[in-house]
Design an enzyme around this catalytic site. Structure first.
Site, short mmCIF file in Angstrom:
data_model
loop_
_atom_site.label_atom_id
_atom_site.label_comp_id
_atom_site.label_asym_id
_atom_site.label_seq_id
_atom_site.Cartn_x
_atom_site.Cartn_y
_atom_site.Cartn_z
N HIS A 1 3.57 -5.17 3.48
CA HIS A 1 3.48 -5.73 4.83
C HIS A 1 3.09 -7.20 4.74
O HIS A 1 2.33 -7.59 3.85
CB HIS A 1 2.41 -5.03 5.65
CG HIS A 1 2.71 -3.61 5.98
ND1 HIS A 1 3.63 -3.25 6.94
CD2 HIS A 1 2.24 -2.44 5.46
CE1 HIS A 1 3.70 -1.94 7.02
NE2 HIS A 1 2.88 -1.42 6.12
N HIS B 1 4.98 0.34 -0.34
CA HIS B 1 5.74 -0.63 0.44
C HIS B 1 4.80 -1.76 0.85
O HIS B 1 3.58 -1.63 0.73
CB HIS B 1 6.38 0.03 1.67
CG HIS B 1 5.37 0.57 2.63
ND1 HIS B 1 4.78 1.81 2.47
CD2 HIS B 1 4.78 0.03 3.72
CE1 HIS B 1 3.92 2.01 3.43
NE2 HIS B 1 3.88 0.94 4.21
N HIS C 1 0.84 -1.19 0.00
CA HIS C 1 0.00 0.00 0.00
C HIS C 1 0.88 1.24 0.00
O HIS C 1 2.08 1.20 0.25
CB HIS C 1 -0.98 0.01 1.19
CG HIS C 1 -0.37 0.16 2.55
ND1 HIS C 1 -1.11 0.27 3.69
CD2 HIS C 1 0.92 0.22 2.95
CE1 HIS C 1 -0.32 0.39 4.74
NE2 HIS C 1 0.91 0.37 4.32
N CYS D 1 5.79 6.38 4.61
CA CYS D 1 4.68 5.56 4.08
C CYS D 1 3.94 6.28 2.95
O CYS D 1 3.09 5.69 2.29
CB CYS D 1 3.71 5.20 5.19
SG CYS D 1 4.46 4.17 6.45
N GLU E 1 0.09 -5.36 11.73
CA GLU E 1 0.77 -4.77 10.58
C GLU E 1 2.28 -4.98 10.69
O GLU E 1 2.96 -5.29 9.70
CB GLU E 1 0.45 -3.28 10.53
CG GLU E 1 1.10 -2.52 9.40
CD GLU E 1 0.89 -1.03 9.59
OE1 GLU E 1 0.28 -0.42 8.71
OE2 GLU E 1 1.32 -0.48 10.62
N ASP F 1 -4.57 -10.77 -0.94
CA ASP F 1 -3.22 -11.34 -0.80
C ASP F 1 -2.41 -11.07 -2.06
O ASP F 1 -2.88 -11.31 -3.18
CB ASP F 1 -3.29 -12.84 -0.52
CG ASP F 1 -1.94 -13.41 -0.13
OD1 ASP F 1 -1.18 -12.74 0.60
OD2 ASP F 1 -1.62 -14.53 -0.58
N HIS F 2 -1.18 -10.58 -1.87
CA HIS F 2 -0.30 -10.21 -2.98
C HIS F 2 -0.97 -9.21 -3.93
O HIS F 2 -0.86 -9.32 -5.15
CB HIS F 2 0.21 -11.45 -3.73
CG HIS F 2 1.22 -12.21 -2.92
ND1 HIS F 2 0.86 -13.01 -1.86
CD2 HIS F 2 2.56 -12.26 -2.99
CE1 HIS F 2 1.94 -13.53 -1.32
NE2 HIS F 2 2.99 -13.08 -1.98
#
Ligand code: NI
Length: 139
Positions: free
Chosen positions: A46, A44, A19, A38, A128, A84-85
């Site tokens: 997580h 970046h 995100h 951020c 996170e 996811d991904h």
């Protein structure tokens, strides 16, 4: 209620996503002030840990609050396959909100709340980082 109290079952899922924290409501400078690195345009990632906690009566026949395979199917189809991904910023659910982990947690709660085969969705907790976690309950 089978003569006993309400029981709670929690299960953890791993979700890797990227995100960028950036609000269209803020100036470029205010975005940097609010989000620091951020707000970097490259984004970046997580490795989120998503915990889903379901409460309810224990089924006298199965001895369970919720069938975990059924819960896995719901979380898989509604949350993991979606996020996811993925780049969270590109998901329509974040078109009008910043994909902070607060908002991810609320979004996951909303996707699951009415989809569980048994029990009540008590809360969703998203880790996170090792230091930060977020929880969302029914408003
Ligand atoms: Ni982040």
């Amino acid at each position: 209620m089978n003569g006993a109290g309400k029981a709670y079952f929690g299960r953890r899922y791993l979700l890797s996503a990227s995100h960028r924290l950036h609000s269209e409501e803020l100036s470029p400078e205010a975005n940097v002030d609010a989000y620091g690195k951020c707000n970097n345009p490259r984004g970046h990632g997580h490795n989120y840990v998503v915990e889903v906690v379901v409460g309810g009566a224990v089924n006298p026949e199965t001895g369970m609050v919720i069938d975990l395979a059924a819960l896995d199917r719901v979380v898989g189809s509604r949350v993991l396959e979606r996020f996811d991904h993925a780049n969270l910023n590109l998901d329509p659910l974040f078109e009008k909100s910043v994909p902070t982990t607060e908002n991810l947690c609320r979004t996951v709660f909303g996707l699951l709340r009415d989809a569980l085969p048994d029990g009540d969705l008590e809360y969703v907790r998203v880790e996170e980082t090792e230091s930060n976690f977020f929880q969302c309950y029914e408003a």
